[in-house]
Design a protein around this motif. Structure first.
Motif, mmCIF file in Angstrom:
data_model
loop_
_atom_site.group_PDB
_atom_site.id
_atom_site.type_symbol
_atom_site.label_atom_id
_atom_site.label_comp_id
_atom_site.label_asym_id
_atom_site.label_seq_id
_atom_site.Cartn_x
_atom_site.Cartn_y
_atom_site.Cartn_z
ATOM 1 N N MET A 60 0.020 3.115 -8.459
ATOM 2 C CA MET A 60 0.627 2.193 -7.206
ATOM 3 C C MET A 60 1.803 1.396 -7.700
ATOM 4 O O MET A 60 2.953 1.458 -7.180
ATOM 5 C CB MET A 60 -0.556 1.644 -6.476
ATOM 6 C CG MET A 60 -0.235 1.478 -5.113
ATOM 7 S SD MET A 60 0.061 2.726 -4.086
ATOM 8 C CE MET A 60 1.049 2.067 -2.907
ATOM 9 N N LEU A 68 5.695 1.662 -6.969
ATOM 10 C CA LEU A 68 6.450 0.973 -6.209
ATOM 11 C C LEU A 68 7.728 0.257 -6.699
ATOM 12 O O LEU A 68 8.825 -0.038 -6.056
ATOM 13 C CB LEU A 68 5.274 -0.100 -5.396
ATOM 14 C CG LEU A 68 4.244 0.321 -4.613
ATOM 15 C CD1 LEU A 68 3.387 -0.814 -4.093
ATOM 16 C CD2 LEU A 68 4.847 0.931 -3.312
ATOM 17 N N PRO A 106 5.365 3.795 -0.366
ATOM 18 C CA PRO A 106 3.962 3.645 -0.486
ATOM 19 C C PRO A 106 2.999 4.678 -0.167
ATOM 20 O O PRO A 106 1.891 4.792 -0.786
ATOM 21 C CB PRO A 106 3.774 2.463 0.455
ATOM 22 C CG PRO A 106 5.330 1.689 0.414
ATOM 23 C CD PRO A 106 6.248 3.030 0.443
ATOM 24 N N ALA A 142 2.970 7.049 -3.015
ATOM 25 C CA ALA A 142 2.440 6.583 -4.218
ATOM 26 C C ALA A 142 0.930 6.377 -4.096
ATOM 27 O O ALA A 142 0.139 6.745 -5.023
ATOM 28 C CB ALA A 142 2.835 4.941 -4.257
ATOM 29 N N LEU A 143 0.301 6.218 -2.841
ATOM 30 C CA LEU A 143 -1.106 6.300 -2.362
ATOM 31 C C LEU A 143 -1.623 7.733 -2.746
ATOM 32 O O LEU A 143 -2.557 7.941 -3.341
ATOM 33 C CB LEU A 143 -1.486 5.984 -1.202
ATOM 34 C CG LEU A 143 -1.680 4.416 -0.520
ATOM 35 C CD1 LEU A 143 -1.958 4.464 0.786
ATOM 36 C CD2 LEU A 143 -2.727 3.925 -1.446
ATOM 37 N N SER A 160 -1.839 8.329 -6.388
ATOM 38 C CA SER A 160 -2.869 7.433 -7.080
ATOM 39 C C SER A 160 -4.237 8.077 -7.052
ATOM 40 O O SER A 160 -4.920 8.173 -7.893
ATOM 41 C CB SER A 160 -2.730 5.878 -6.312
ATOM 42 O OG SER A 160 -1.766 5.283 -6.544
ATOM 43 N N THR A 192 5.344 -3.252 -0.350
ATOM 44 C CA THR A 192 3.978 -2.289 -0.318
ATOM 45 C C THR A 192 3.811 -1.936 1.005
ATOM 46 O O THR A 192 4.352 -2.312 2.168
ATOM 47 C CB THR A 192 2.931 -3.291 -0.843
ATOM 48 O OG1 THR A 192 2.680 -4.297 0.160
ATOM 49 C CG2 THR A 192 3.298 -3.913 -2.113
ATOM 50 N N ALA A 241 -5.744 1.207 -5.628
ATOM 51 C CA ALA A 241 -4.338 1.233 -5.328
ATOM 52 C C ALA A 241 -4.110 0.095 -4.125
ATOM 53 O O ALA A 241 -3.153 -0.606 -4.177
ATOM 54 C CB ALA A 241 -3.859 2.467 -4.799
ATOM 55 N N GLN A 288 -2.263 -3.679 -4.271
ATOM 56 C CA GLN A 288 -1.310 -4.347 -3.028
ATOM 57 C C GLN A 288 -1.803 -5.429 -2.396
ATOM 58 O O GLN A 288 -0.989 -6.372 -2.071
ATOM 59 C CB GLN A 288 -1.286 -3.241 -1.931
ATOM 60 C CG GLN A 288 -0.578 -1.801 -2.655
ATOM 61 C CD GLN A 288 -0.429 -0.518 -1.579
ATOM 62 O OE1 GLN A 288 0.345 -0.987 -0.774
ATOM 63 N NE2 GLN A 288 -1.301 0.330 -1.407
#
Length: 295
Positions: free
Chosen positions: A44, A48, A54, A57-58, A61, A115, A198, A202
Protein backbone atom coordinates in the motif's frame (compact mmCIF):
# COMPACT_ATOMS: atom_id res chain seq x y z
CA UNK A 1 -9.46 8.26 22.80
CA UNK A 2 -12.49 5.94 22.71
CA UNK A 3 -12.83 6.56 18.96
CA UNK A 4 -9.20 5.47 18.49
CA UNK A 5 -9.82 2.19 20.32
CA UNK A 6 -12.81 1.41 18.12
CA UNK A 7 -11.01 2.38 14.91
CA UNK A 8 -7.96 0.25 15.71
CA UNK A 9 -10.21 -2.58 16.84
CA UNK A 10 -12.14 -2.47 13.56
CA UNK A 11 -8.94 -2.41 11.49
CA UNK A 12 -7.60 -5.43 13.35
CA UNK A 13 -11.02 -7.11 13.14
CA UNK A 14 -10.40 -7.57 9.41
CA UNK A 15 -7.19 -9.42 10.28
CA UNK A 16 -8.96 -11.41 13.00
CA UNK A 17 -11.61 -12.54 10.48
CA UNK A 18 -8.78 -13.91 8.34
CA UNK A 19 -7.31 -15.73 11.34
CA UNK A 20 -10.78 -17.07 12.17
CA UNK A 21 -11.02 -18.52 8.65
CA UNK A 22 -7.84 -20.59 8.96
CA UNK A 23 -7.79 -21.48 12.66
CA UNK A 24 -11.49 -22.10 13.26
CA UNK A 25 -13.03 -22.94 9.86
CA UNK A 26 -10.18 -24.75 8.09
CA UNK A 27 -8.39 -26.00 11.23
CA UNK A 28 -5.18 -24.83 9.54
CA UNK A 29 -2.81 -23.16 12.05
CA UNK A 30 -1.22 -20.51 9.84
CA UNK A 31 1.70 -18.31 10.86
CA UNK A 32 1.92 -16.64 7.45
CA UNK A 33 -0.15 -13.88 9.07
CA UNK A 34 2.95 -12.32 10.65
CA UNK A 35 4.34 -11.78 7.15
CA UNK A 36 1.20 -11.05 5.13
CA UNK A 37 0.05 -8.24 7.46
CA UNK A 38 3.15 -6.07 6.87
CA UNK A 39 3.10 -7.15 3.22
CA UNK A 40 -0.27 -5.46 2.77
CA UNK A 41 1.09 -2.37 4.51
CA UNK A 42 4.28 -2.08 2.44
CA UNK A 43 2.50 -2.72 -0.87
CA UNK A 44 0.00 0.00 0.00
CA UNK A 45 2.70 2.49 1.02
CA UNK A 46 4.96 1.78 -1.96
CA UNK A 47 2.10 2.16 -4.46
CA UNK A 48 0.76 5.34 -2.85
CA UNK A 49 4.22 6.90 -3.11
CA UNK A 50 4.15 6.08 -6.83
CA UNK A 51 0.83 7.90 -7.20
CA UNK A 52 -1.31 4.78 -7.67
CA UNK A 53 -5.02 5.09 -6.83
CA UNK A 54 -5.67 4.09 -3.19
CA UNK A 55 -8.49 1.75 -4.30
CA UNK A 56 -6.25 -0.05 -6.78
CA UNK A 57 -3.48 -0.17 -4.17
CA UNK A 58 -5.93 -1.82 -1.75
CA UNK A 59 -6.77 -4.44 -4.36
CA UNK A 60 -3.09 -5.17 -4.99
CA UNK A 61 -2.43 -5.39 -1.24
CA UNK A 62 -5.23 -7.94 -0.95
CA UNK A 63 -3.83 -9.82 -3.96
CA UNK A 64 -0.35 -9.88 -2.39
CA UNK A 65 -1.80 -11.44 0.75
CA UNK A 66 -3.68 -14.02 -1.31
CA UNK A 67 -0.44 -14.92 -3.11
CA UNK A 68 1.40 -15.31 0.22
CA UNK A 69 -1.33 -17.60 1.54
CA UNK A 70 -1.26 -19.68 -1.64
CA UNK A 71 2.51 -20.15 -1.25
CA UNK A 72 1.99 -21.52 2.27
CA UNK A 73 -0.79 -23.85 1.12
CA UNK A 74 1.30 -25.02 -1.86
CA UNK A 75 4.29 -25.81 0.40
CA UNK A 76 1.96 -27.76 2.67
CA UNK A 77 0.15 -29.57 -0.16
CA UNK A 78 3.00 -30.36 -2.53
CA UNK A 79 5.88 -30.95 -0.12
CA UNK A 80 3.76 -32.45 2.69
CA UNK A 81 5.19 -29.90 5.12
CA UNK A 82 3.16 -29.47 8.36
CA UNK A 83 0.89 -26.40 8.57
CA UNK A 84 2.97 -24.54 11.13
CA UNK A 85 6.31 -25.08 9.40
CA UNK A 86 4.88 -24.07 6.01
CA UNK A 87 3.59 -20.84 7.56
CA UNK A 88 6.91 -20.15 9.29
CA UNK A 89 8.81 -20.66 6.01
CA UNK A 90 6.56 -18.24 4.11
CA UNK A 91 6.58 -15.72 6.97
CA UNK A 92 10.39 -15.78 7.04
CA UNK A 93 10.67 -15.32 3.29
CA UNK A 94 8.14 -12.49 3.31
CA UNK A 95 10.42 -10.40 5.52
CA UNK A 96 12.93 -10.17 2.66
CA UNK A 97 10.16 -9.70 0.10
CA UNK A 98 8.71 -6.80 2.10
CA UNK A 99 12.14 -5.17 2.35
CA UNK A 100 12.43 -5.45 -1.43
CA UNK A 101 9.01 -3.89 -1.97
CA UNK A 102 10.17 -0.89 0.07
CA UNK A 103 13.35 -0.65 -2.06
CA UNK A 104 15.60 -2.07 0.66
CA UNK A 105 14.15 0.13 3.40
CA UNK A 106 12.66 -1.08 6.67
CA UNK A 107 9.89 1.53 6.79
CA UNK A 108 8.20 4.18 4.70
CA UNK A 109 6.23 7.19 6.03
CA UNK A 110 2.95 8.24 4.46
CA UNK A 111 3.13 11.89 5.56
CA UNK A 112 1.93 14.25 2.81
CA UNK A 113 0.83 11.26 0.74
CA UNK A 114 -2.73 11.11 -0.53
CA UNK A 115 -4.37 8.06 1.08
CA UNK A 116 -7.90 6.71 1.16
CA UNK A 117 -8.35 8.17 4.64
CA UNK A 118 -7.07 11.63 3.72
CA UNK A 119 -9.44 11.67 0.75
CA UNK A 120 -12.34 10.64 2.96
CA UNK A 121 -11.42 13.25 5.60
CA UNK A 122 -11.29 15.93 2.92
CA UNK A 123 -14.77 15.00 1.69
CA UNK A 124 -16.33 14.98 5.16
CA UNK A 125 -14.39 17.77 6.91
CA UNK A 126 -17.36 20.12 6.75
CA UNK A 127 -19.62 17.81 8.77
CA UNK A 128 -17.38 15.39 10.69
CA UNK A 129 -14.18 15.51 12.72
CA UNK A 130 -11.44 13.24 11.26
CA UNK A 131 -11.67 10.71 14.12
CA UNK A 132 -15.42 10.27 13.72
CA UNK A 133 -15.13 10.11 9.94
CA UNK A 134 -12.55 7.33 10.31
CA UNK A 135 -14.78 5.47 12.75
CA UNK A 136 -17.81 5.58 10.44
CA UNK A 137 -15.66 4.59 7.46
CA UNK A 138 -14.24 1.50 9.16
CA UNK A 139 -17.62 0.48 10.59
CA UNK A 140 -18.92 0.40 7.01
CA UNK A 141 -15.85 -1.45 5.67
CA UNK A 142 -15.93 -4.12 8.39
CA UNK A 143 -19.68 -4.62 8.06
CA UNK A 144 -19.31 -5.11 4.30
CA UNK A 145 -16.49 -7.65 4.76
CA UNK A 146 -18.40 -9.44 7.52
CA UNK A 147 -21.55 -9.62 5.38
CA UNK A 148 -19.56 -10.93 2.42
CA UNK A 149 -18.09 -13.69 4.60
CA UNK A 150 -21.51 -14.52 6.06
CA UNK A 151 -22.91 -14.97 2.55
CA UNK A 152 -19.85 -16.94 1.42
CA UNK A 153 -20.00 -19.39 4.32
CA UNK A 154 -23.60 -20.40 3.54
CA UNK A 155 -22.83 -21.13 -0.11
CA UNK A 156 -22.01 -24.69 -1.21
CA UNK A 157 -18.29 -23.90 -1.28
CA UNK A 158 -18.44 -22.23 2.13
CA UNK A 159 -20.15 -25.27 3.64
CA UNK A 160 -17.46 -27.50 2.13
CA UNK A 161 -14.79 -25.37 3.83
CA UNK A 162 -16.54 -25.99 7.17
CA UNK A 163 -16.68 -29.71 6.45
CA UNK A 164 -12.97 -29.72 5.59
CA UNK A 165 -12.10 -28.29 8.98
CA UNK A 166 -14.22 -30.90 10.76
CA UNK A 167 -13.44 -34.00 8.73
CA UNK A 168 -11.00 -33.92 5.81
CA UNK A 169 -11.56 -37.59 5.01
CA UNK A 170 -15.28 -37.01 4.49
CA UNK A 171 -14.48 -34.29 1.96
CA UNK A 172 -12.19 -36.69 0.09
CA UNK A 173 -14.94 -39.31 -0.01
CA UNK A 174 -17.21 -36.75 -1.69
CA UNK A 175 -14.68 -36.46 -4.52
CA UNK A 176 -13.42 -32.98 -3.56
CA UNK A 177 -9.71 -32.23 -3.47
CA UNK A 178 -8.80 -30.81 -0.01
CA UNK A 179 -5.56 -29.37 -1.41
CA UNK A 180 -7.50 -27.03 -3.70
CA UNK A 181 -9.75 -25.93 -0.85
CA UNK A 182 -6.75 -25.21 1.38
CA UNK A 183 -5.14 -23.18 -1.41
CA UNK A 184 -8.27 -21.05 -1.79
CA UNK A 185 -9.04 -20.79 1.93
CA UNK A 186 -5.54 -19.88 3.13
CA UNK A 187 -5.25 -17.45 0.22
CA UNK A 188 -8.49 -15.64 1.13
CA UNK A 189 -7.49 -15.58 4.81
CA UNK A 190 -4.15 -13.93 4.14
CA UNK A 191 -5.77 -11.58 1.64
CA UNK A 192 -7.94 -10.26 4.48
CA UNK A 193 -4.89 -10.00 6.74
CA UNK A 194 -2.99 -8.02 4.10
CA UNK A 195 -6.03 -5.78 3.59
CA UNK A 196 -5.99 -5.07 7.32
CA UNK A 197 -2.30 -4.22 7.08
CA UNK A 198 -2.98 -1.81 4.21
CA UNK A 199 -5.61 0.02 6.26
CA UNK A 200 -3.33 0.02 9.33
CA UNK A 201 -0.52 1.67 7.36
CA UNK A 202 -2.86 4.45 6.19
CA UNK A 203 -4.28 4.99 9.67
CA UNK A 204 -0.89 5.00 11.44
CA UNK A 205 0.80 7.05 8.72
CA UNK A 206 3.63 4.65 7.92
CA UNK A 207 4.46 1.13 6.78
CA UNK A 208 7.10 -0.99 8.49
CA UNK A 209 8.32 -4.50 7.78
CA UNK A 210 8.04 -5.29 11.51
CA UNK A 211 4.35 -4.34 11.74
CA UNK A 212 3.34 -8.00 11.72
CA UNK A 213 5.38 -9.08 14.71
CA UNK A 214 3.02 -11.01 16.98
CA UNK A 215 -0.04 -10.27 14.82
CA UNK A 216 -1.12 -13.91 14.79
CA UNK A 217 -1.25 -13.82 18.60
CA UNK A 218 -3.43 -10.70 18.47
CA UNK A 219 -5.73 -12.40 15.98
CA UNK A 220 -6.05 -15.54 18.09
CA UNK A 221 -6.68 -13.50 21.22
CA UNK A 222 -9.43 -11.57 19.40
CA UNK A 223 -11.08 -14.78 18.20
CA UNK A 224 -10.97 -16.39 21.63
CA UNK A 225 -12.16 -13.30 23.51
CA UNK A 226 -15.10 -13.08 21.13
CA UNK A 227 -16.01 -16.68 21.85
CA UNK A 228 -16.60 -15.79 25.49
CA UNK A 229 -18.79 -12.82 24.59
CA UNK A 230 -21.40 -14.62 22.48
CA UNK A 231 -22.43 -18.26 22.26
CA UNK A 232 -23.87 -19.44 18.96
CA UNK A 233 -23.21 -21.72 15.99
CA UNK A 234 -24.81 -19.30 13.53
CA UNK A 235 -22.20 -17.97 11.13
CA UNK A 236 -23.36 -14.36 11.37
CA UNK A 237 -22.87 -14.50 15.15
CA UNK A 238 -19.52 -16.26 14.79
CA UNK A 239 -18.15 -13.47 12.61
CA UNK A 240 -19.75 -10.78 14.78
CA UNK A 241 -18.04 -12.08 17.90
CA UNK A 242 -14.68 -12.01 16.09
CA UNK A 243 -15.22 -8.30 15.40
CA UNK A 244 -16.29 -7.65 18.99
CA UNK A 245 -13.34 -9.68 20.27
CA UNK A 246 -10.90 -7.56 18.24
CA UNK A 247 -12.35 -4.35 19.68
CA UNK A 248 -12.20 -5.77 23.22
CA UNK A 249 -8.62 -6.90 22.68
CA UNK A 250 -7.59 -3.42 21.54
CA UNK A 251 -9.36 -1.92 24.56
CA UNK A 252 -7.42 -4.23 26.90
CA UNK A 253 -4.14 -3.31 25.17
CA UNK A 254 -5.05 0.38 25.48
CA UNK A 255 -5.67 0.05 29.20
CA UNK A 256 -2.38 -1.79 29.60
CA UNK A 257 -0.51 0.85 27.61
CA UNK A 258 -1.90 3.91 29.36
CA UNK A 259 -2.65 2.73 32.89
CA UNK A 260 -0.24 -0.14 33.35
CA UNK A 261 2.32 2.09 35.02
CA UNK A 262 0.25 1.81 38.20
CA UNK A 263 1.47 -1.78 38.48
CA UNK A 264 4.92 -1.02 37.00
CA UNK A 265 3.95 -2.39 33.57
CA UNK A 266 5.49 -1.01 30.36
CA UNK A 267 4.44 -1.23 26.68
CA UNK A 268 7.01 -4.01 26.35
CA UNK A 269 4.73 -6.19 28.47
CA UNK A 270 1.77 -6.01 26.06
CA UNK A 271 2.78 -9.14 24.15
CA UNK A 272 2.99 -10.95 27.47
CA UNK A 273 -0.58 -9.84 28.22
CA UNK A 274 -1.74 -11.07 24.80
CA UNK A 275 -0.17 -14.47 25.43
CA UNK A 276 -1.70 -14.71 28.89
CA UNK A 277 -5.13 -13.85 27.44
CA UNK A 278 -4.88 -16.76 25.00
CA UNK A 279 -3.68 -19.18 27.70
CA UNK A 280 -6.49 -18.07 30.02
CA UNK A 281 -9.03 -18.50 27.21
CA UNK A 282 -7.78 -22.00 26.45
CA UNK A 283 -7.79 -22.93 30.13
CA UNK A 284 -11.35 -21.62 30.56
CA UNK A 285 -12.50 -23.53 27.47
CA UNK A 286 -10.94 -26.77 28.76
CA UNK A 287 -12.50 -26.25 32.19
CA UNK A 288 -15.89 -25.74 30.59
CA UNK A 289 -15.51 -29.00 28.62
CA UNK A 290 -14.60 -30.89 31.79
CA UNK A 291 -17.63 -29.49 33.61
CA UNK A 292 -19.97 -30.33 30.72
CA UNK A 293 -18.69 -33.92 30.64
CA UNK A 294 -19.14 -34.19 34.40
CA UNK A 295 -22.79 -33.15 34.09
Amino acid sequence: MIEGIFVEGLIYAIMALGVFFTFRVLDFPDLTVDGSFPMGAVIMAALLHKGVSPFFALFLSFSGGVAAGCVTAAIHNKLKVPHLLAGILTMTMLYSVNIRILSNRANLPLIRVDTLLTQMHELTKAILAPEYASLIFFVIVVLLIKKALDIFFITDMGLVFGALGNNEQMVRVQGINPATLKLIGVGISNGLVALSGAFAAQYQGFADVNLGQGIVVSGLASVMLGEFMLKSNKISILTLRVVLGAILFKAIMFLGRYYGYYINMTPNDLKLIAGILIIASLAAANLKKIKSKGN
